[in-house]
Design a protein around this motif. Structure first.
Motif, PDB file in Angstrom:
ATOM      1  N   ILE A 114      16.861   1.436  -3.107  1.00  0.00           N
ATOM      2  CA  ILE A 114      17.138   2.738  -2.512  1.00  0.00           C
ATOM      3  C   ILE A 114      17.255   2.563  -1.005  1.00  0.00           C
ATOM      4  O   ILE A 114      16.279   2.248  -0.320  1.00  0.00           O
ATOM      5  CB  ILE A 114      16.020   3.744  -2.849  1.00  0.00           C
ATOM      6  CG1 ILE A 114      15.819   3.831  -4.367  1.00  0.00           C
ATOM      7  CG2 ILE A 114      16.339   5.112  -2.261  1.00  0.00           C
ATOM      8  CD1 ILE A 114      17.043   4.263  -5.145  1.00  0.00           C
ATOM      9  N   GLU A 115      18.458   2.770  -0.496  1.00  0.00           N
ATOM     10  CA  GLU A 115      18.754   2.501   0.913  1.00  0.00           C
ATOM     11  C   GLU A 115      18.757   3.782   1.740  1.00  0.00           C
ATOM     12  O   GLU A 115      19.669   4.598   1.672  1.00  0.00           O
ATOM     13  CB  GLU A 115      20.111   1.795   1.025  1.00  0.00           C
ATOM     14  CG  GLU A 115      20.493   1.448   2.455  1.00  0.00           C
ATOM     15  CD  GLU A 115      21.907   0.897   2.563  1.00  0.00           C
ATOM     16  OE1 GLU A 115      22.415   0.819   3.706  1.00  0.00           O
ATOM     17  OE2 GLU A 115      22.518   0.547   1.524  1.00  0.00           O
ATOM     18  N   ASP A 116      17.713   3.951   2.504  1.00  0.00           N
ATOM     19  CA  ASP A 116      17.584   4.987   3.529  1.00  0.00           C
ATOM     20  C   ASP A 116      17.867   6.401   3.014  1.00  0.00           C
ATOM     21  O   ASP A 116      18.705   7.120   3.560  1.00  0.00           O
ATOM     22  CB  ASP A 116      18.477   4.683   4.736  1.00  0.00           C
ATOM     23  CG  ASP A 116      17.862   5.229   6.027  1.00  0.00           C
ATOM     24  OD1 ASP A 116      16.758   4.778   6.392  1.00  0.00           O
ATOM     25  OD2 ASP A 116      18.463   6.123   6.655  1.00  0.00           O
ATOM     26  N   ILE A 117      17.156   6.770   1.982  1.00  0.00           N
ATOM     27  CA  ILE A 117      17.187   8.160   1.510  1.00  0.00           C
ATOM     28  C   ILE A 117      15.831   8.500   0.914  1.00  0.00           C
ATOM     29  O   ILE A 117      15.207   7.655   0.263  1.00  0.00           O
ATOM     30  CB  ILE A 117      18.310   8.399   0.469  1.00  0.00           C
ATOM     31  CG1 ILE A 117      18.539   9.903   0.257  1.00  0.00           C
ATOM     32  CG2 ILE A 117      18.035   7.682  -0.825  1.00  0.00           C
ATOM     33  CD1 ILE A 117      19.047  10.638   1.479  1.00  0.00           C
ATOM     34  N   GLY A 118      15.389   9.709   1.161  1.00  0.00           N
ATOM     35  CA  GLY A 118      14.097  10.136   0.675  1.00  0.00           C
ATOM     36  C   GLY A 118      14.177  10.910  -0.620  1.00  0.00           C
ATOM     37  O   GLY A 118      15.169  10.839  -1.354  1.00  0.00           O
ATOM     38  N   ASP A 177      13.127   9.908   7.549  1.00  0.00           N
ATOM     39  CA  ASP A 177      11.838   9.657   8.168  1.00  0.00           C
ATOM     40  C   ASP A 177      11.227   8.429   7.503  1.00  0.00           C
ATOM     41  O   ASP A 177      10.978   8.420   6.294  1.00  0.00           O
ATOM     42  CB  ASP A 177      10.945  10.884   7.977  1.00  0.00           C
ATOM     43  CG  ASP A 177       9.557  10.701   8.552  1.00  0.00           C
ATOM     44  OD1 ASP A 177       9.311   9.673   9.211  1.00  0.00           O
ATOM     45  OD2 ASP A 177       8.711  11.584   8.328  1.00  0.00           O
ATOM     46  N   ALA A 178      10.977   7.385   8.291  1.00  0.00           N
ATOM     47  CA  ALA A 178      10.432   6.149   7.726  1.00  0.00           C
ATOM     48  C   ALA A 178       9.099   6.382   7.043  1.00  0.00           C
ATOM     49  O   ALA A 178       8.785   5.720   6.043  1.00  0.00           O
ATOM     50  CB  ALA A 178      10.286   5.099   8.825  1.00  0.00           C
ATOM     51  N   ALA A 179       8.314   7.334   7.538  1.00  0.00           N
ATOM     52  CA  ALA A 179       7.011   7.609   6.918  1.00  0.00           C
ATOM     53  C   ALA A 179       7.197   8.115   5.488  1.00  0.00           C
ATOM     54  O   ALA A 179       6.429   7.751   4.589  1.00  0.00           O
ATOM     55  CB  ALA A 179       6.239   8.630   7.750  1.00  0.00           C
ATOM     56  N   GLU A 180       8.221   8.949   5.257  1.00  0.00           N
ATOM     57  CA  GLU A 180       8.474   9.425   3.900  1.00  0.00           C
ATOM     58  C   GLU A 180       8.894   8.269   2.994  1.00  0.00           C
ATOM     59  O   GLU A 180       8.466   8.189   1.831  1.00  0.00           O
ATOM     60  CB  GLU A 180       9.565  10.499   3.890  1.00  0.00           C
ATOM     61  CG  GLU A 180       9.872  10.997   2.478  1.00  0.00           C
ATOM     62  CD  GLU A 180      11.021  11.997   2.395  1.00  0.00           C
ATOM     63  OE1 GLU A 180      11.367  12.399   1.270  1.00  0.00           O
ATOM     64  OE2 GLU A 180      11.566  12.368   3.456  1.00  0.00           O
ATOM     65  N   LEU A 181       9.714   7.364   3.509  1.00  0.00           N
ATOM     66  CA  LEU A 181      10.161   6.242   2.693  1.00  0.00           C
ATOM     67  C   LEU A 181       8.999   5.305   2.359  1.00  0.00           C
ATOM     68  O   LEU A 181       8.920   4.772   1.247  1.00  0.00           O
ATOM     69  CB  LEU A 181      11.279   5.480   3.405  1.00  0.00           C
ATOM     70  CG  LEU A 181      12.538   6.290   3.739  1.00  0.00           C
ATOM     71  CD1 LEU A 181      13.638   5.355   4.252  1.00  0.00           C
ATOM     72  CD2 LEU A 181      13.038   7.082   2.557  1.00  0.00           C
ATOM     73  N   ARG A 182       8.083   5.103   3.308  1.00  0.00           N
ATOM     74  CA  ARG A 182       6.888   4.298   3.023  1.00  0.00           C
ATOM     75  C   ARG A 182       6.057   4.957   1.928  1.00  0.00           C
ATOM     76  O   ARG A 182       5.547   4.291   1.017  1.00  0.00           O
ATOM     77  CB  ARG A 182       6.044   4.134   4.282  1.00  0.00           C
ATOM     78  CG  ARG A 182       6.614   3.176   5.300  1.00  0.00           C
ATOM     79  CD  ARG A 182       5.664   3.004   6.471  1.00  0.00           C
ATOM     80  NE  ARG A 182       6.221   2.159   7.510  1.00  0.00           N
ATOM     81  CZ  ARG A 182       6.131   0.841   7.526  1.00  0.00           C
ATOM     82  NH1 ARG A 182       5.504   0.213   6.539  1.00  0.00           N
ATOM     83  NH2 ARG A 182       6.661   0.150   8.518  1.00  0.00           N
ATOM     84  N   THR A 183       5.917   6.268   2.018  1.00  0.00           N
ATOM     85  CA  THR A 183       5.149   7.001   1.010  1.00  0.00           C
ATOM     86  C   THR A 183       5.812   6.890  -0.357  1.00  0.00           C
ATOM     87  O   THR A 183       5.114   6.789  -1.380  1.00  0.00           O
ATOM     88  CB  THR A 183       5.006   8.477   1.421  1.00  0.00           C
ATOM     89  OG1 THR A 183       4.314   8.551   2.678  1.00  0.00           O
ATOM     90  CG2 THR A 183       4.230   9.268   0.378  1.00  0.00           C
ATOM     91  N   MET A 184       7.135   6.916  -0.392  1.00  0.00           N
ATOM     92  CA  MET A 184       7.841   6.725  -1.661  1.00  0.00           C
ATOM     93  C   MET A 184       7.404   5.428  -2.329  1.00  0.00           C
ATOM     94  O   MET A 184       7.159   5.376  -3.536  1.00  0.00           O
ATOM     95  CB  MET A 184       9.351   6.688  -1.428  1.00  0.00           C
ATOM     96  CG  MET A 184      10.005   8.018  -1.181  1.00  0.00           C
ATOM     97  SD  MET A 184      11.766   7.834  -0.753  1.00  0.00           S
ATOM     98  CE  MET A 184      12.427   7.065  -2.234  1.00  0.00           C
ATOM     99  N   ALA A 185       7.346   4.368  -1.543  1.00  0.00           N
ATOM    100  CA  ALA A 185       6.964   3.067  -2.091  1.00  0.00           C
ATOM    101  C   ALA A 185       5.498   3.059  -2.516  1.00  0.00           C
ATOM    102  O   ALA A 185       5.139   2.464  -3.540  1.00  0.00           O
ATOM    103  CB  ALA A 185       7.228   1.972  -1.071  1.00  0.00           C
ATOM    104  N   GLU A 186       4.654   3.718  -1.757  1.00  0.00           N
ATOM    105  CA  GLU A 186       3.223   3.707  -2.046  1.00  0.00           C
ATOM    106  C   GLU A 186       2.868   4.525  -3.284  1.00  0.00           C
ATOM    107  O   GLU A 186       1.908   4.193  -3.996  1.00  0.00           O
ATOM    108  CB  GLU A 186       2.451   4.245  -0.836  1.00  0.00           C
ATOM    109  CG  GLU A 186       2.503   3.323   0.381  1.00  0.00           C
ATOM    110  CD  GLU A 186       1.994   3.987   1.651  1.00  0.00           C
ATOM    111  OE1 GLU A 186       1.655   5.199   1.587  1.00  0.00           O
ATOM    112  OE2 GLU A 186       1.937   3.301   2.692  1.00  0.00           O
ATOM    113  N   CYS A 187       3.643   5.587  -3.559  1.00  0.00           N
ATOM    114  CA  CYS A 187       3.286   6.490  -4.653  1.00  0.00           C
ATOM    115  C   CYS A 187       3.913   6.095  -5.985  1.00  0.00           C
ATOM    116  O   CYS A 187       3.651   6.745  -7.002  1.00  0.00           O
ATOM    117  CB  CYS A 187       3.663   7.928  -4.311  1.00  0.00           C
ATOM    118  SG  CYS A 187       5.435   8.297  -4.443  1.00  0.00           S
TER     119      CYS A 187
END
Length: 258
Positions: free
Chosen positions: A118-122, A212-222
């Protein structure tokens, strides 16, 4: 990459296929763009991986003026895989709009998707680009006139979406139709994102104005079995950082789809 076409849902779809004996990987482009934006990536992944890039409905050389909703986008991808007689699950790379389609595809048809990139989309989307694109429609006498209308920030990314026609230059999509697609993909997709179980890689562009990079990090974490990387790039990471992107993608594919 060689261009091909097929019919589905009353439309003629166009796609690019690197061909060869490599394992297939499907690429889905972002809004305003098309399969041709992945040509360089196809060369970097071959010959081990055979990149197949679909022009999604309303974009590139695929027919326009079609219904726009997520179920139809999923059916378009399945129709392409069926057309190519690819019945085994494949990794799916989705950039921006294509990323939304990709994770919905993995949730709805998990037997067709072996991995997600998934490239740069939340997963929480609330976009309205109407003010930006309202003056992009029509035919421009000179290519430079259209490029000026797109502006210096966006024009370099849309070079493959500019077409020469009898009376001048135009875009390979209708701005009004794009807005229908934008509306169709707005919403909260968090539950859908977590439904699939295949390996996933979330890629962030450090200079992106879209995500928002923080949202993308959260995607990976959840989500289980999901990793995150950030590269020095804007929203179109595979264009801004092609060498790094291809290296990380190849490493992920080799690790996740042995």
């Amino acid at each position: 990459m060689r261009r091909h076409s097929f019919e589905h849902d009353g439309l003629v779809f166009s796609f690019l296929d690197a061909g060869g004996d490599g394992r297939p990987v499907l690429a889905l482009h972002g809004h305003w763009m098309g399969g041709s934006d992945f040509t360089g990536l196809a060369a970097d992944l071959g010959p081990e991986w055979r990149l197949i890039a679909l022009d999604q409905r309303g974009f590139g050389e695929t027919d326009h003026n079609a219904p726009h909703n997520i179920p139809t986008y999923i059916s378009d991808v399945i129709a392409l895989l069926d057309h190519l007689s690819i019945d085994r699950p494949v990794p799916v790379l989705g950039h921006s709009f294509g990323g939304i389609v990709a994770y919905h595809l993995a949730a709805a048809r998990p037997e067709r998707v072996s991995a997600l990139i998934i490239e740069d989309i939340g997963v929480t989307i609330d976009d309205d680009s109407s003010a930006l694109v309202e003056n992009w429609g029509g035919i421009f006498r000179l290519r430079e006139d259209l490029e000026d209308r797109l502006g210096p920030r966006l024009s370099p990314y849309l070079q493959n979406s500019i077409r020469r026609i009898a009376d001048g230059w135009t875009l390979a999509f209708e701005p009004a139709e794009f807005l229908l697609s934008e509306q169709a993909t707005n919403g909260d997709h968090r539950d859908v994102w977590r439904q699939s179980r295949c390996p996933a890689l979330v890629v962030s562009g450090s200079e992106s104005r879209i995500c928002d990079a923080a949202e993308l990090r959260t995607m990976a974490e959840c989500r289980a079995n999901t990793s995150f990387i950030q590269l020095g790039a804007g929203h179109s990471v595979h264009i801004d950082a092609p060498v790094e992107f291809a290296r990380h993608l190849r490493d992920f594919l080799d690790r996740s789809c042995p």
